[in-house]
Enzyme design. Structure first.
Site, PDB file in Angstrom:
ATOM      1  N   HIS A  17      -5.681 -14.908  17.489  1.00  0.00           N
ATOM      2  CA  HIS A  17      -4.572 -13.965  17.242  1.00  0.00           C
ATOM      3  C   HIS A  17      -3.410 -14.693  16.560  1.00  0.00           C
ATOM      4  O   HIS A  17      -2.835 -14.192  15.593  1.00  0.00           O
ATOM      5  CB  HIS A  17      -4.019 -13.387  18.559  1.00  0.00           C
ATOM      6  CG  HIS A  17      -4.959 -12.499  19.315  1.00  0.00           C
ATOM      7  ND1 HIS A  17      -5.203 -12.652  20.656  1.00  0.00           N
ATOM      8  CD2 HIS A  17      -5.687 -11.424  18.929  1.00  0.00           C
ATOM      9  CE1 HIS A  17      -6.042 -11.709  21.072  1.00  0.00           C
ATOM     10  NE2 HIS A  17      -6.351 -10.951  20.039  1.00  0.00           N
ATOM     11  N   LYS A  41      -8.835  -0.596  30.600  1.00  0.00           N
ATOM     12  CA  LYS A  41      -9.432  -1.714  31.323  1.00  0.00           C
ATOM     13  C   LYS A  41      -8.387  -2.397  32.204  1.00  0.00           C
ATOM     14  O   LYS A  41      -7.208  -2.393  31.882  1.00  0.00           O
ATOM     15  CB  LYS A  41     -10.062  -2.704  30.344  1.00  0.00           C
ATOM     16  CG  LYS A  41      -9.446  -2.620  28.952  1.00  0.00           C
ATOM     17  CD  LYS A  41     -10.119  -3.454  27.923  1.00  0.00           C
ATOM     18  CE  LYS A  41      -9.292  -3.344  26.639  1.00  0.00           C
ATOM     19  NZ  LYS A  41      -9.661  -4.081  25.528  1.00  0.00           N
ATOM     20  N   ARG A  89     -13.514 -10.841  12.572  1.00  0.00           N
ATOM     21  CA  ARG A  89     -14.222 -12.093  12.855  1.00  0.00           C
ATOM     22  C   ARG A  89     -15.601 -12.072  12.215  1.00  0.00           C
ATOM     23  O   ARG A  89     -15.892 -12.850  11.331  1.00  0.00           O
ATOM     24  CB  ARG A  89     -14.343 -12.299  14.374  1.00  0.00           C
ATOM     25  CG  ARG A  89     -13.000 -12.603  15.035  1.00  0.00           C
ATOM     26  CD  ARG A  89     -13.055 -12.409  16.517  1.00  0.00           C
ATOM     27  NE  ARG A  89     -13.401 -11.027  16.843  1.00  0.00           N
ATOM     28  CZ  ARG A  89     -13.319 -10.485  18.032  1.00  0.00           C
ATOM     29  NH1 ARG A  89     -12.942 -11.212  19.049  1.00  0.00           N
ATOM     30  NH2 ARG A  89     -13.631  -9.225  18.236  1.00  0.00           N
ATOM     31  N   SER A 127     -10.538 -12.327  23.607  1.00  0.00           N
ATOM     32  CA  SER A 127      -9.861 -12.410  24.905  1.00  0.00           C
ATOM     33  C   SER A 127     -10.871 -12.199  26.034  1.00  0.00           C
ATOM     34  O   SER A 127     -10.817 -12.861  27.068  1.00  0.00           O
ATOM     35  CB  SER A 127      -8.755 -11.356  24.999  1.00  0.00           C
ATOM     36  OG  SER A 127      -7.800 -11.566  23.990  1.00  0.00           O
TER      37      SER A 127
HETATM   38  O1  PNS Z   1      -6.925  -5.553  20.876  1.00  0.00           O
HETATM   39  P1  PNS Z   1      -7.703  -4.298  20.582  1.00  0.00           P
HETATM   40  O2  PNS Z   1      -8.226  -3.705  21.866  1.00  0.00           O
HETATM   41  O3  PNS Z   1      -8.767  -4.548  19.568  1.00  0.00           O
HETATM   42  O4  PNS Z   1      -6.665  -3.258  19.942  1.00  0.00           O
HETATM   43  C1  PNS Z   1      -7.024  -1.920  19.724  1.00  0.00           C
HETATM   44  C2  PNS Z   1      -5.815  -1.073  19.248  1.00  0.00           C
HETATM   45  C3  PNS Z   1      -4.630  -1.281  20.158  1.00  0.00           C
HETATM   46  C4  PNS Z   1      -5.459  -1.494  17.838  1.00  0.00           C
HETATM   47  C5  PNS Z   1      -6.266   0.409  19.239  1.00  0.00           C
HETATM   48  O5  PNS Z   1      -6.879   0.716  20.457  1.00  0.00           O
HETATM   49  C6  PNS Z   1      -5.114   1.383  18.996  1.00  0.00           C
HETATM   50  O6  PNS Z   1      -4.566   1.424  17.914  1.00  0.00           O
HETATM   51  N1  PNS Z   1      -4.756   2.180  20.024  1.00  0.00           N
HETATM   52  C7  PNS Z   1      -3.659   3.099  19.965  1.00  0.00           C
HETATM   53  C8  PNS Z   1      -4.139   4.557  20.026  1.00  0.00           C
HETATM   54  C9  PNS Z   1      -4.584   5.025  18.671  1.00  0.00           C
HETATM   55  O7  PNS Z   1      -3.846   5.032  17.700  1.00  0.00           O
HETATM   56  N2  PNS Z   1      -5.869   5.442  18.586  1.00  0.00           N
HETATM   57  C10 PNS Z   1      -6.483   5.901  17.372  1.00  0.00           C
HETATM   58  C11 PNS Z   1      -7.023   4.738  16.581  1.00  0.00           C
HETATM   59  S1  PNS Z   1      -7.945   5.305  15.186  1.00  0.00           S
END
Ligand code: PNS
Length: 158
Positions: A17, A41, A89, A127
């Site tokens: 990150h 989670k 990745r 993570s």
């Molecule tokens: O660290 P992660 O779990 O890969 O991050 C995922 C994240 C936070 C980028 C994604 O879950 C997110 O944007 N959530 C906010 C809700 C949202 O906008 N959902 C629609 C995404 S298309």
């Protein structure tokens, strides 16, 4: 002002990150590291702990740390950010990232998703894997910032 949001759950922040954050900070005027609240989670670290660790390790020149809830694109618009940054990745990340990027574009065409290839040294870490290896007694040295490793050790002791 070219502002980018780097969203995630950061439980905890890894050197992968951090590499994406440092490289984004060179591309944009401002990068907002945005931690998603209320992830389903069960996190290892509380929101406050995660924010505090991120703040301690990111460059303080043009990187800000914040939290958000609800839709990412709504948050990006509210922050007047034109970009969302995501690290990729391996090919396995691509499908999920493509779905999110296309859905976000449909919801808010003014926000562009920019992908950075993860640094080779970090291309296999996540993570989730860091937590699993650490809780089972493996070494995570060189994969997370030293502060994070220390906080994980403290957690395990309690
Ligand atoms: O660290 P992660 O779990 O890969 O991050 C995922 C994240 C936070 C980028 C994604 O879950 C997110 O944007 N959530 C906010 C809700 C949202 O906008 N959902 C629609 C995404 S298309």
């Amino acid at each position: 002002m070219r502002r980018a949001i780097y969203p995630g759950s950061f439980d905890p922040i890894t050197l992968g990150h951090l590499d994406v954050i440092e490289r984004s900070a060179r591309l944009f005027d401002e990068v907002v590291v945005a931690l998603l609240l209320n992830i389903d989670k069960q996190p290892m670290f509380t929101t406050e702990e995660r924010v505090e660790m991120i703040r301690a390790v990111v460059p303080d020149s043009n990187v800000r740390v914040d939290t958000f809830e609800g839709l990412l694109v709504h948050y990006a618009v509210a922050q007047q950010a034109q970009f969302v940054v995501r690290g990729i990745r391996a090919i396995s990340d691509y499908e999920y990232e493509l779905q999110m990027a296309l859905m976000n574009r449909r919801l808010e065409p003014s926000v562009e998703t920019v992908f950075l290839m993860a640094g080779e040294a970090y291309s296999y870490i996540s993570s989730r894997l860091i937590k699993e290896v650490f809780t089972l007694g493996g070494s995570i040295r060189g994969l997370v910032p030293e502060l994070v490793e220390k906080r994980m050790r403290d957690k395990l002791k309690r």
